[in-house]
Design a protein around this motif. Structure first.
Motif, mmCIF file in Angstrom:
data_model
loop_
_atom_site.group_PDB
_atom_site.id
_atom_site.type_symbol
_atom_site.label_atom_id
_atom_site.label_comp_id
_atom_site.label_asym_id
_atom_site.label_seq_id
_atom_site.Cartn_x
_atom_site.Cartn_y
_atom_site.Cartn_z
ATOM 1 N N ASP A 110 -17.786 38.094 51.176
ATOM 2 C CA ASP A 110 -18.480 37.143 52.053
ATOM 3 C C ASP A 110 -17.934 35.726 51.932
ATOM 4 O O ASP A 110 -18.117 34.908 52.837
ATOM 5 C CB ASP A 110 -19.982 37.141 51.748
ATOM 6 C CG ASP A 110 -20.646 38.463 52.125
ATOM 7 O OD1 ASP A 110 -20.075 39.181 52.970
ATOM 8 O OD2 ASP A 110 -21.711 38.773 51.566
ATOM 9 N N THR A 111 -17.291 35.435 50.826
ATOM 10 C CA THR A 111 -16.771 34.074 50.604
ATOM 11 C C THR A 111 -15.252 34.042 50.546
ATOM 12 O O THR A 111 -14.662 33.052 50.115
ATOM 13 C CB THR A 111 -17.335 33.500 49.287
ATOM 14 O OG1 THR A 111 -16.977 34.374 48.198
ATOM 15 C CG2 THR A 111 -18.854 33.373 49.359
ATOM 16 N N PHE A 112 -14.625 35.118 51.000
ATOM 17 C CA PHE A 112 -13.177 35.255 50.896
ATOM 18 C C PHE A 112 -12.435 34.068 51.520
ATOM 19 O O PHE A 112 -11.444 33.587 50.974
ATOM 20 C CB PHE A 112 -12.724 36.554 51.572
ATOM 21 C CG PHE A 112 -11.234 36.734 51.653
ATOM 22 C CD1 PHE A 112 -10.496 37.085 50.525
ATOM 23 C CD2 PHE A 112 -10.558 36.538 52.854
ATOM 24 C CE1 PHE A 112 -9.118 37.244 50.592
ATOM 25 C CE2 PHE A 112 -9.186 36.698 52.934
ATOM 26 C CZ PHE A 112 -8.467 37.050 51.797
ATOM 27 N N GLU A 113 -12.906 33.582 52.648
ATOM 28 C CA GLU A 113 -12.197 32.507 53.350
ATOM 29 C C GLU A 113 -12.139 31.211 52.560
ATOM 30 O O GLU A 113 -11.292 30.360 52.830
ATOM 31 C CB GLU A 113 -12.845 32.244 54.719
ATOM 32 C CG GLU A 113 -12.608 33.347 55.730
ATOM 33 C CD GLU A 113 -13.016 32.935 57.130
ATOM 34 O OE1 GLU A 113 -13.379 31.755 57.325
ATOM 35 O OE2 GLU A 113 -12.957 33.785 58.036
ATOM 36 N N SER A 114 -12.999 31.068 51.584
ATOM 37 C CA SER A 114 -13.023 29.824 50.799
ATOM 38 C C SER A 114 -12.318 29.957 49.453
ATOM 39 O O SER A 114 -12.249 28.993 48.685
ATOM 40 C CB SER A 114 -14.473 29.387 50.567
ATOM 41 O OG SER A 114 -15.175 30.351 49.796
ATOM 42 N N VAL A 115 -11.761 31.135 49.164
ATOM 43 C CA VAL A 115 -11.084 31.345 47.879
ATOM 44 C C VAL A 115 -9.758 30.583 47.859
ATOM 45 O O VAL A 115 -8.970 30.645 48.811
ATOM 46 C CB VAL A 115 -10.824 32.838 47.616
ATOM 47 C CG1 VAL A 115 -10.049 33.022 46.310
ATOM 48 C CG2 VAL A 115 -12.136 33.615 47.560
ATOM 49 N N ASP A 116 -9.503 29.868 46.771
ATOM 50 C CA ASP A 116 -8.251 29.123 46.607
ATOM 51 C C ASP A 116 -7.323 29.937 45.703
ATOM 52 O O ASP A 116 -7.458 29.914 44.482
ATOM 53 C CB ASP A 116 -8.535 27.751 45.984
ATOM 54 C CG ASP A 116 -7.301 26.855 45.970
ATOM 55 O OD1 ASP A 116 -6.182 27.391 45.958
ATOM 56 O OD2 ASP A 116 -7.467 25.621 45.933
ATOM 57 N N ILE A 125 -16.436 39.186 46.445
ATOM 58 C CA ILE A 125 -16.100 37.923 47.103
ATOM 59 C C ILE A 125 -15.864 38.105 48.604
ATOM 60 O O ILE A 125 -15.393 37.180 49.271
ATOM 61 C CB ILE A 125 -14.852 37.265 46.475
ATOM 62 C CG1 ILE A 125 -13.610 38.162 46.672
ATOM 63 C CG2 ILE A 125 -15.078 36.966 44.998
ATOM 64 C CD1 ILE A 125 -12.300 37.476 46.349
ATOM 65 N N THR A 181 -6.424 32.687 53.883
ATOM 66 C CA THR A 181 -7.725 33.366 53.815
ATOM 67 C C THR A 181 -8.464 33.239 55.143
ATOM 68 O O THR A 181 -9.379 34.030 55.408
ATOM 69 C CB THR A 181 -8.594 32.769 52.692
ATOM 70 O OG1 THR A 181 -8.724 31.349 52.902
ATOM 71 C CG2 THR A 181 -7.965 33.024 51.331
ATOM 72 N N LYS A 182 -8.085 32.290 55.976
ATOM 73 C CA LYS A 182 -8.756 32.088 57.262
ATOM 74 C C LYS A 182 -8.341 33.113 58.304
ATOM 75 O O LYS A 182 -9.135 33.472 59.186
ATOM 76 C CB LYS A 182 -8.466 30.679 57.800
ATOM 77 C CG LYS A 182 -8.769 29.541 56.845
ATOM 78 C CD LYS A 182 -10.237 29.449 56.504
ATOM 79 C CE LYS A 182 -10.501 28.236 55.617
ATOM 80 N NZ LYS A 182 -11.911 28.184 55.160
#
Length: 363
Positions: free
Chosen positions: A249-255, A247, A107-108
């Motif tokens: 805006d928060t995609f990089e933190s999705v597990d 999601i 995701t990063k």
């Protein structure tokens, strides 16, 4: 561009011509995974003259790959697949640009990477990465050419193309973790990824050239044993698209491992397994699976029988589980922990990696 030489046979097609070949040369395609599906995709896109091709893969070439991943040979064993593929493809067509990314898609890095390409091709083999790719494509507004294989059957589709359905519209929820075995565990006919990967490459070319009936809103399935094609409709589900966009805006933190029910477990390497003393090893494969790892003196309990036989296992001893490739063993750990086992781990890569060591005996 020399239309009278390298691309002549396709450029003389009236539907392509010099203008179509120019479109191909100006296109940028990212292929995720340089394995069974990625190899034929990469070969045909390279040969067709796609101007820029990206390859992302963190894995290395292994002997078990060679029966289907025909970009590679013995001299490339142990080499990163993205770098090995680039080297082979550059020889196939030095006129194009090939970017190799010897790293894992996460995701990063997904959104920044996808922004550099026009079309994304999914050549992966696990659900968490497929959902990650799909969501990144929806957020980045990129068409996704999807392929998957299982034993003797494969499927192809195009997602997120011109307001069409996404992967989540077809599969809103992942299957239960461990319920779908990988090719490493259940096997695959070597020619199948070649067939499906070629179909994926065909869809990429159709999208770029705006030719034919693109597989958006359709899932094409092929059965190699019956030589049978089947096509199913896939409808766009706006609510699934909205969930993904929500999601962004928060995609990089999705597990995505968590989303797919993949629990993080303690793992050891095959080499470490042979050095451990006083632990009990449990082989959760089916009884017919080879190679047998007799040197570890394992307890043989197929995964499907583990709950029934769990009382036969010493709960106080360190317990190390292995299967064929490391998928079923994670499910076994979940079962053991639910039944009070504390000191449990599994062998990364399973029997496939254990078999690389000379002290292993096949029976």
């Amino acid at each position: 561009m020399n239309l009278n030489n390298r691309y002549h046979r396709q450029a003389i097609l009236p539907e392509i011509g010099e203008e179509g070949q120019k479109k191909l040369s100006e296109s940028k395609v990212l292929v995720i995974g340089a394995g069974g599906l990625g190899c034929p995709v990469l070969q045909y896109l390279t040969a067709a003259g796609i101007g820029t091709i990206g390859i992302i893969d963190f894995d290395v070439v292994e002997t078990s790959n060679l029966h289907r991943q025909i970009l590679y040979g013995e001299n490339l064993l142990g080499k990163n697949k993205a770098l090995a593929a680039k080297n082979r493809l550059t020889d196939l067509n030095p006129e194009i640009t090939i970017n190799a990314y010897p790293e894992k898609l996460t995701t990063k890095n997904a959104l920044s990477l996808f922004a550099q390409y026009d079309i994304i091709v999914d050549g992966t083999d696990n659900f968490s990465t497929r959902y990650l790719i799909n969501d990144a494509c929806v957020i980045a507004k990129k068409p996704l050419v999807y392929g998957a294989i299982f034993k003797f059957e494969g499927q192809v589709s195009v997602f997120n193309h011109q307001n069409g359905p996404s992967y989540r519209c077809l599969f809103p929820s992942p299957p239960k973790a461990g319920s779908v075995p990988s090719c490493a565990e259940i096997g695959v006919l070597g020619v199948l990824p070649g067939i499906i990967g070629s179909m994926q490459a065909n869809e990429v070319l159709k999208i770029i050239l705006d030719l034919g009936d693109i597989l958006s809103g359709k899932l094409l399935m092929y059965d190699t044993l019956m030589s049978k094609f089947s096509t199913f409709s896939v409808n766009r589900v706006s609510s699934e698209i909205s969930k993904v966009l929500a999601i962004a805006d928060t995609f990089e933190s999705v597990d995505y491992d968590l989303f797919c029910g993949i629990k993080q477990v303690t793992e050891i390497t095959a080499q470490e397994a042979f050095l451990i003393r006083n632990a009990q090893f449990i082989d959760v494969r089916e009884t017919h699976e080879l190679p047998k790892i007799e040197s570890l003196d394992p307890i043989y309990i197929p995964l499907g029988e583990l709950k029934e036989q769990i009382k036969t296992i010493d709960k106080e001893k360190e317990t190390i589980v292995f299967c064929q490739s490391g998928i079923r063993s994670k499910k076994a750990i979940e079962i053991l922990e639910e039944n009070g086992f504390k000191n449990v781990s599994h062998v990364k890569g399973g029997a496939i990696m254990l078999s690389e060591y000379p002290i292993v005996n096949e029976v």
